[in-house]
Motif scaffolding. Structure first.
Motif, PDB file in Angstrom:
ATOM      1  N   GLU A 261      70.414 -41.831 -33.810  1.00  0.00           N
ATOM      2  CA  GLU A 261      70.449 -40.374 -33.721  1.00  0.00           C
ATOM      3  C   GLU A 261      69.598 -39.877 -32.559  1.00  0.00           C
ATOM      4  N   GLN A 262      68.417 -40.464 -32.392  1.00  0.00           N
ATOM      5  CA  GLN A 262      67.532 -40.060 -31.296  1.00  0.00           C
ATOM      6  C   GLN A 262      68.105 -40.457 -29.947  1.00  0.00           C
ATOM      7  N   GLU A 263      68.725 -41.639 -29.888  1.00  0.00           N
ATOM      8  CA  GLU A 263      69.345 -42.076 -28.640  1.00  0.00           C
ATOM      9  C   GLU A 263      70.457 -41.106 -28.223  1.00  0.00           C
ATOM     10  N   ILE A 264      71.256 -40.665 -29.187  1.00  0.00           N
ATOM     11  CA  ILE A 264      72.334 -39.720 -28.906  1.00  0.00           C
ATOM     12  C   ILE A 264      71.763 -38.393 -28.427  1.00  0.00           C
ATOM     13  N   GLU A 265      70.703 -37.920 -29.085  1.00  0.00           N
ATOM     14  CA  GLU A 265      70.071 -36.651 -28.693  1.00  0.00           C
ATOM     15  C   GLU A 265      69.544 -36.733 -27.257  1.00  0.00           C
ATOM     16  N   GLU A 266      68.909 -37.849 -26.912  1.00  0.00           N
ATOM     17  CA  GLU A 266      68.361 -38.003 -25.562  1.00  0.00           C
ATOM     18  C   GLU A 266      69.479 -38.080 -24.522  1.00  0.00           C
ATOM     19  N   TYR A 267      70.587 -38.742 -24.880  1.00  0.00           N
ATOM     20  CA  TYR A 267      71.698 -38.826 -23.937  1.00  0.00           C
ATOM     21  C   TYR A 267      72.309 -37.451 -23.698  1.00  0.00           C
ATOM     22  N   ILE A 268      72.489 -36.676 -24.769  1.00  0.00           N
ATOM     23  CA  ILE A 268      73.089 -35.347 -24.622  1.00  0.00           C
ATOM     24  C   ILE A 268      72.184 -34.448 -23.784  1.00  0.00           C
ATOM     25  N   LYS A 269      70.881 -34.590 -23.920  1.00  0.00           N
ATOM     26  CA  LYS A 269      69.955 -33.830 -23.078  1.00  0.00           C
ATOM     27  C   LYS A 269      70.118 -34.246 -21.614  1.00  0.00           C
ATOM     28  N   PHE A 270      70.240 -35.556 -21.378  1.00  0.00           N
ATOM     29  CA  PHE A 270      70.497 -36.046 -20.022  1.00  0.00           C
ATOM     30  C   PHE A 270      71.827 -35.507 -19.509  1.00  0.00           C
ATOM     31  N   PHE A 271      72.835 -35.500 -20.367  1.00  0.00           N
ATOM     32  CA  PHE A 271      74.172 -35.038 -20.002  1.00  0.00           C
ATOM     33  C   PHE A 271      74.139 -33.573 -19.561  1.00  0.00           C
ATOM     34  N   HIS A 272      73.329 -32.764 -20.232  1.00  0.00           N
ATOM     35  CA  HIS A 272      73.260 -31.334 -19.923  1.00  0.00           C
ATOM     36  C   HIS A 272      72.418 -31.045 -18.685  1.00  0.00           C
ATOM     37  N   GLU A 273      71.307 -31.766 -18.523  1.00  0.00           N
ATOM     38  CA  GLU A 273      70.302 -31.365 -17.544  1.00  0.00           C
ATOM     39  C   GLU A 273      70.228 -32.247 -16.303  1.00  0.00           C
ATOM     40  N   LYS A 274      70.669 -33.503 -16.377  1.00  0.00           N
ATOM     41  CA  LYS A 274      70.441 -34.420 -15.266  1.00  0.00           C
ATOM     42  C   LYS A 274      71.686 -35.157 -14.796  1.00  0.00           C
ATOM     43  N   ARG A 275      72.830 -34.891 -15.420  1.00  0.00           N
ATOM     44  CA  ARG A 275      74.050 -35.615 -15.064  1.00  0.00           C
ATOM     45  C   ARG A 275      74.992 -34.707 -14.280  1.00  0.00           C
ATOM     46  N   PRO A 276      75.160 -34.909 -12.958  1.00  0.00           N
ATOM     47  CA  PRO A 276      76.094 -34.086 -12.183  1.00  0.00           C
ATOM     48  C   PRO A 276      77.532 -34.381 -12.584  1.00  0.00           C
ATOM     49  N   ALA A 277      78.347 -33.332 -12.611  1.00  0.00           N
ATOM     50  CA  ALA A 277      79.743 -33.469 -13.032  1.00  0.00           C
ATOM     51  C   ALA A 277      80.677 -33.103 -11.885  1.00  0.00           C
ATOM     52  N   TYR A 278      81.662 -33.927 -11.634  1.00  0.00           N
ATOM     53  CA  TYR A 278      82.623 -33.683 -10.555  1.00  0.00           C
ATOM     54  C   TYR A 278      83.349 -32.362 -10.766  1.00  0.00           C
ATOM     55  N   ALA A 279      83.748 -32.061 -12.018  1.00  0.00           N
ATOM     56  CA  ALA A 279      84.505 -30.844 -12.308  1.00  0.00           C
ATOM     57  C   ALA A 279      83.697 -29.581 -12.029  1.00  0.00           C
ATOM     58  N   LEU A 280      82.371 -29.694 -11.965  1.00  0.00           N
ATOM     59  CA  LEU A 280      81.507 -28.538 -11.708  1.00  0.00           C
ATOM     60  C   LEU A 280      80.971 -28.539 -10.286  1.00  0.00           C
TER      61      LEU A 280
END
Length: 307
Positions: A261-280
């Motif tokens: 659960e904690q690993e998923i939470e940390e990944y989602i935080k990375f996904f929102h704040e530190k992961r650049p997205a091609y579509a954006l």
């Protein structure tokens, strides 16, 4: 031609221990000045060559941390983290020199299936999202970790690819992951907008159930469904599911020291704040949201007062 000439230079360099350079150059037809210029560049590289070598090392470092991505994403991530901007062709050149290739699976296109009669596909027209919580996509993905089976249900805002709600369970076929995730979505929706939200899903049993759709009606949400056997109708979620598992286990190297659960939470935080997205445009979902709010605030300030 260039690689062949470089090979000749290397041969002359190796044979120069046994034969005079002037004779070797005469036999190969290479001017001595050209050979000595190449030799000088080999042992005293130019600033351009040194910069290229440094950038190759930088890309290798980021590829080691994020091996599931290719040169475009790595280039965007380096620009996001360090402010160093390179063109995509230059990034490709660096990655090619380093032998960098993404370690991800490639999925084949599947022929669209027949439409579903219960709920139409409201996204098939390809209308763009102009504001948060306008179109939400949902799907469930499953994975094994240390012999335990997990099911993760995600709800993603198609406007900026932000995961607005999620739920995890270690029970196979647990219907509550869908319901719990939906309740989290509704809480976030109430904070963001009063307008109707379109929720797009596949034809899963829980998504089609009466209880699930009664909740949608009570909260002013319209249901949209993909065609049967057509994952491309929900391509955004299919892509996120694939990236999540690839990055979680390939890039983040989940060890089990923390709870899943904690690993998923940390990944989602990375996904929102530190992961650049091609579509954006290689912005993060957080950056995209902040830019939208700043633009909305500027428009309100420019709006003339009513007399």
């Amino acid at each position: 031609m260039y690689s062949f000439r470089r090979l000749e230079y290397q041969i002359i360099l190796e044979l120069s221990e046994y034969f005079p350079v002037i004779i070797l150059c005469r036999v190969t037809g290479i001017p001595r000045s050209s050979f000595y210029n190449w030799k000088r560049s080999l042992f005293e590289p130019s600033k351009r060559a040194r910069d290229f070598a440094g950038n190759v090392m930088l890309f290798m470092e980021y590829h080691k941390r994020y091996p599931s991505h290719g040169y475009r994403w790595l280039n965007a991530k380096i620009r996001l983290d360090t402010g160093i901007a390179h063109s995509d062709p230059y990034a490709y050149k660096c990655c090619r020199a380093a032998g960098i290739k993404s370690k991800t699976k490639h999925y084949r296109y599947k022929k669209p299936g027949n439409p579903y009669r219960l709920f139409p596909n409201l996204l098939i027209a390809g209308l763009p999202a102009y504001a948060p919580m306008q179109y939400i996509a949902s799907d469930m993905t499953a994975f094994y970790f240390k012999g335990t089976y997990y099911e993760l249900t995600l709800y993603m805002d198609l406007w900026n690819n932000e995961i607005v709600s999620h739920a995890l369970s270690s029970r196979r076929g647990d219907r509550m992951t869908y319901i719990n995730g939906l309740e989290g979505l509704i809480r976030n929706k109430d904070k963001e907008t009063e307008w109707q939200t379109i929720l797009h899903t596949d034809q899963g049993a829980v998504y089609a159930s009466k209880k699930y759709n009664d909740i949608l009606k009570l909260n002013h949400m319209a249901h949209s469904m993909s065609r049967a056997g057509t994952p491309t109708d929900n391509a955004a979620m299919e892509a996120i599911n694939g990236w999540l598992k690839a990055e979680l286990f390939t890039d983040f190297h989940v060890t089990g020291k923390a709870s899943v659960e904690q690993e998923i939470e940390e990944y989602i935080k990375f996904f929102h704040e530190k992961r650049p997205a091609y579509a954006l445009g290689y912005m993060t979902p957080k950056q995209y949201r902040e830019a939208y709010r700043e633009d909305s605030y500027s428009k309100k300030k420019r709006k003339p007062l009513k007399e």
